[in-house]
Design a protein around this motif. Structure first.
Motif, short mmCIF file in Angstrom:
data_model
loop_
_atom_site.label_atom_id
_atom_site.label_comp_id
_atom_site.label_asym_id
_atom_site.label_seq_id
_atom_site.Cartn_x
_atom_site.Cartn_y
_atom_site.Cartn_z
N SER A 195 81.69 38.82 84.64
CA SER A 195 83.04 38.30 84.47
C SER A 195 83.08 36.94 83.80
O SER A 195 84.14 36.42 83.49
CB SER A 195 83.76 38.22 85.82
OG SER A 195 83.05 37.35 86.67
N THR A 196 81.92 36.34 83.56
CA THR A 196 81.86 35.05 82.87
C THR A 196 81.55 35.20 81.38
O THR A 196 81.49 34.20 80.67
CB THR A 196 80.80 34.13 83.50
OG1 THR A 196 79.50 34.72 83.31
CG2 THR A 196 81.06 33.93 84.98
N TYR A 197 81.35 36.41 80.91
CA TYR A 197 80.96 36.65 79.53
C TYR A 197 82.12 37.12 78.67
O TYR A 197 82.86 38.02 79.06
CB TYR A 197 79.88 37.73 79.44
CG TYR A 197 78.51 37.34 79.93
CD1 TYR A 197 78.20 37.40 81.28
CD2 TYR A 197 77.53 36.95 79.03
CE1 TYR A 197 76.93 37.06 81.73
CE2 TYR A 197 76.26 36.62 79.47
CZ TYR A 197 75.96 36.68 80.82
OH TYR A 197 74.71 36.34 81.24
N THR A 198 82.24 36.56 77.50
CA THR A 198 83.02 37.21 76.44
C THR A 198 82.28 38.48 76.03
O THR A 198 81.05 38.48 75.96
CB THR A 198 83.16 36.28 75.23
OG1 THR A 198 84.05 35.22 75.56
CG2 THR A 198 83.69 37.02 74.02
N THR A 199 83.00 39.56 75.81
CA THR A 199 82.36 40.82 75.42
C THR A 199 82.97 41.33 74.12
O THR A 199 84.19 41.27 73.95
CB THR A 199 82.53 41.87 76.53
OG1 THR A 199 82.05 41.32 77.76
CG2 THR A 199 81.72 43.12 76.21
N GLY A 200 82.11 41.81 73.27
CA GLY A 200 82.58 42.28 71.97
C GLY A 200 82.06 43.66 71.63
O GLY A 200 81.08 44.14 72.22
N TRP A 201 82.74 44.28 70.69
CA TRP A 201 82.29 45.55 70.12
C TRP A 201 82.01 45.33 68.63
O TRP A 201 82.81 44.71 67.92
CB TRP A 201 83.35 46.62 70.28
CG TRP A 201 83.49 47.16 71.67
CD1 TRP A 201 84.39 46.77 72.61
CD2 TRP A 201 82.69 48.18 72.27
NE1 TRP A 201 84.20 47.48 73.76
CE2 TRP A 201 83.16 48.35 73.59
CE3 TRP A 201 81.61 48.96 71.85
CZ2 TRP A 201 82.62 49.28 74.48
CZ3 TRP A 201 81.06 49.87 72.73
CH2 TRP A 201 81.56 50.03 74.02
N PHE A 202 80.90 45.86 68.19
CA PHE A 202 80.51 45.83 66.78
C PHE A 202 80.14 47.25 66.38
O PHE A 202 79.89 48.11 67.22
CB PHE A 202 79.30 44.90 66.57
CG PHE A 202 79.59 43.46 66.86
CD1 PHE A 202 79.64 42.98 68.16
CD2 PHE A 202 79.83 42.57 65.83
CE1 PHE A 202 79.93 41.64 68.44
CE2 PHE A 202 80.10 41.23 66.08
CZ PHE A 202 80.15 40.78 67.39
N ARG A 203 80.10 47.48 65.08
CA ARG A 203 79.68 48.79 64.62
C ARG A 203 78.80 48.64 63.39
O ARG A 203 78.87 47.63 62.68
CB ARG A 203 80.88 49.68 64.32
CG ARG A 203 81.75 49.23 63.17
CD ARG A 203 83.02 50.09 63.10
NE ARG A 203 83.85 49.75 61.96
CZ ARG A 203 85.07 50.25 61.76
NH1 ARG A 203 85.59 51.14 62.62
NH2 ARG A 203 85.75 49.89 60.69
N GLN A 204 77.99 49.66 63.18
CA GLN A 204 77.05 49.60 62.07
C GLN A 204 76.81 50.99 61.50
O GLN A 204 76.67 51.96 62.26
CB GLN A 204 75.72 48.99 62.53
CG GLN A 204 74.77 48.66 61.40
CD GLN A 204 73.59 47.83 61.88
OE1 GLN A 204 73.21 47.84 63.05
NE2 GLN A 204 72.98 47.08 60.96
N THR A 205 76.79 51.05 60.18
CA THR A 205 76.42 52.28 59.48
C THR A 205 75.15 52.02 58.69
O THR A 205 74.82 50.87 58.39
CB THR A 205 77.55 52.74 58.54
OG1 THR A 205 77.88 51.65 57.65
CG2 THR A 205 78.79 53.14 59.33
N PRO A 206 74.41 53.07 58.37
CA PRO A 206 73.13 52.90 57.67
C PRO A 206 73.28 52.09 56.38
O PRO A 206 74.19 52.34 55.57
CB PRO A 206 72.69 54.32 57.37
CG PRO A 206 73.31 55.13 58.45
CD PRO A 206 74.65 54.47 58.70
N GLY A 207 72.43 51.10 56.23
CA GLY A 207 72.42 50.31 55.01
C GLY A 207 73.42 49.18 55.00
O GLY A 207 73.49 48.42 54.03
N LYS A 208 74.20 49.04 56.07
CA LYS A 208 75.21 47.98 56.12
C LYS A 208 74.94 47.06 57.29
O LYS A 208 74.28 47.41 58.26
CB LYS A 208 76.60 48.59 56.24
CG LYS A 208 77.06 49.34 55.00
CD LYS A 208 78.53 49.73 55.12
CE LYS A 208 79.02 50.41 53.85
NZ LYS A 208 80.46 50.78 53.95
#
Length: 122
Positions: free
Chosen positions: A29-42
């Motif tokens: 509960s003390t952490y900022t949480t994020g979502w990221f995404r990745q595709t091959p080669g990027k």
């Protein structure tokens, strides 16, 4: 903190998915949480982030209006509700935790989950 992302799968364009990021540790509960995404080669791309308390959120332009990030600190879980999915949303999605305020820079996120694959067919 250790993170486990889940909820990915194969859907058709226009459908929805909800990703979950489950964390171990009582300090989640003390952490900022994020979502990221990745595709091959990027490079890994920012999608969304939520502050530790949940009162601040940020979205990439590609996610605004379609994705909603939320968290339930009693369950040590952050969610990413993805609606109106498009083929260009196809990627491996990662959740990550940071001690910083909400930011888009992946280098400030020190803990990463293993990723969950989202495939959107046209």
């Amino acid at each position: 903190v250790q993170l486990q992302a889940s909820g990915g799968g194969l859907v058709q364009a226009g459908e929805s998915l909800r990703l979950s990021c489950a964390a171990s540790g009582r300090t989640f509960s003390t952490y900022t949480t994020g979502w990221f995404r990745q595709t091959p080669g990027k490079e890994r791309e920012f999608v969304s982030a939520i502050s530790a308390s949940g009162d601040s959120t940020d979205y990439a332009d590609s996610a605004k209006g379609r994705f909603t990030i939320s968290r339930d600190n009693s369950k040590n879980t952050v969610y990413l509700q993805m609606n109106s999915l498009k083929p260009e949303d196809t990627a491996v999605y990662y959740c990550a935790a940071s001690f910083w305020r909400v930011r888009r820079d992946p280098t400030v996120f020190g803990s990463w989950g293993q990723g969950t694959l989202v495939t959107v067919s046209s």
